[in-house]
Design an enzyme around this catalytic site. Structure first.
Site, mmCIF file in Angstrom:
data_model
loop_
_atom_site.group_PDB
_atom_site.id
_atom_site.type_symbol
_atom_site.label_atom_id
_atom_site.label_comp_id
_atom_site.label_asym_id
_atom_site.label_seq_id
_atom_site.Cartn_x
_atom_site.Cartn_y
_atom_site.Cartn_z
ATOM 1 N N GLU A 166 31.886 38.006 48.064
ATOM 2 C CA GLU A 166 33.060 38.346 47.121
ATOM 3 C C GLU A 166 33.750 37.305 46.677
ATOM 4 O OE1 GLU A 166 36.995 41.062 46.577
ATOM 5 O OE2 GLU A 166 35.647 41.655 47.996
ATOM 6 N N GLU B 259 44.261 37.732 42.772
ATOM 7 C CA GLU B 259 44.529 38.833 43.477
ATOM 8 C C GLU B 259 46.195 38.738 43.861
ATOM 9 O OE1 GLU B 259 42.796 41.801 46.897
ATOM 10 O OE2 GLU B 259 42.525 39.562 47.117
#
Length: 181
Positions: free
Chosen positions: A160, A165
């Site tokens: 990933e 984020e």
């Protein structure tokens, strides 16, 4: 023999706030030698373009993987819509009717997870994303890439890449991460 992964793009926000991608006057800042293969300037009001975006809802009933407090709605303008060139992903504190939303798991919030899975994927590339993030405890906006095939097993073994984020309880920090087994 090296395996070439193809990654799809996903966008999400997970609390009572909104994320928007604002249109800038300049476009396509790709380095020399790159060719534009995908873009969305969000120039049509309404739901996000269905030819480019799908909704990730596959674990709503189970509360996802982290006992998440939100239900991710499919094609619900209250949670994901385009207005005036801006993609808005917005969460609401609300309870839904299970008859109308059969995969509703009783979560306290609704939001949306948009993804390109089944629509577009890339092995290599230059990514340019403009986004305005919400701030506040409880928000967790993210833009990330997952492989289209889980060649090495479930998460995180096949990888990933978190492009961005932001964890709401650390409002001054934006993370980029790679997860792998």
């Amino acid at each position: 023999m090296a395996s070439a992964w193809k990654f799809g793009l996903a966008l999400t926000v997970v609390a009572a706030a909104s994320v928007s991608a604002e249109v800038a006057p300049e476009r396509d800042h790709a380095p020399a030698g790159y060719t534009l293969v995908f873009n969305d300037e969000f120039d049509a009001d309404g739901l996000p373009e269905p030819a480019k975006w799908d909704y990730d809802t596959h674990r709503n009933a189970q509360g996802w993987y982290n006992d998440e407090a939100q239900y991710y709605a499919r094609a619900r303008p209250e949670n994901a819509r385009v207005v005036g060139g801006v993609l808005i992903i917005q969460a609401h504190k609300e309870k839904l009717n299970r008859k109308e939303f059969p995969d509703y798991g009783g979560q306290k919030y609704t939001s949306a997870r948009l993804m390109t899975k089944g629509k577009a994927a890339w092995t290599y590339g230059f990514y340019e994303i403009r986004a305005k993030l919400p701030c506040g405890v409880g928000t967790w906006p993210a833009i990330w890439m997952l492989p289209t095939k889980w060649a090495y097993g479930g998460w995180p073994h096949s990888g990933e890449i978190d492009i961005m984020e932001n964890v709401g309880y650390l409002p001054d920090s934006v993370y980029a991460s790679v997860h792998t087994g």
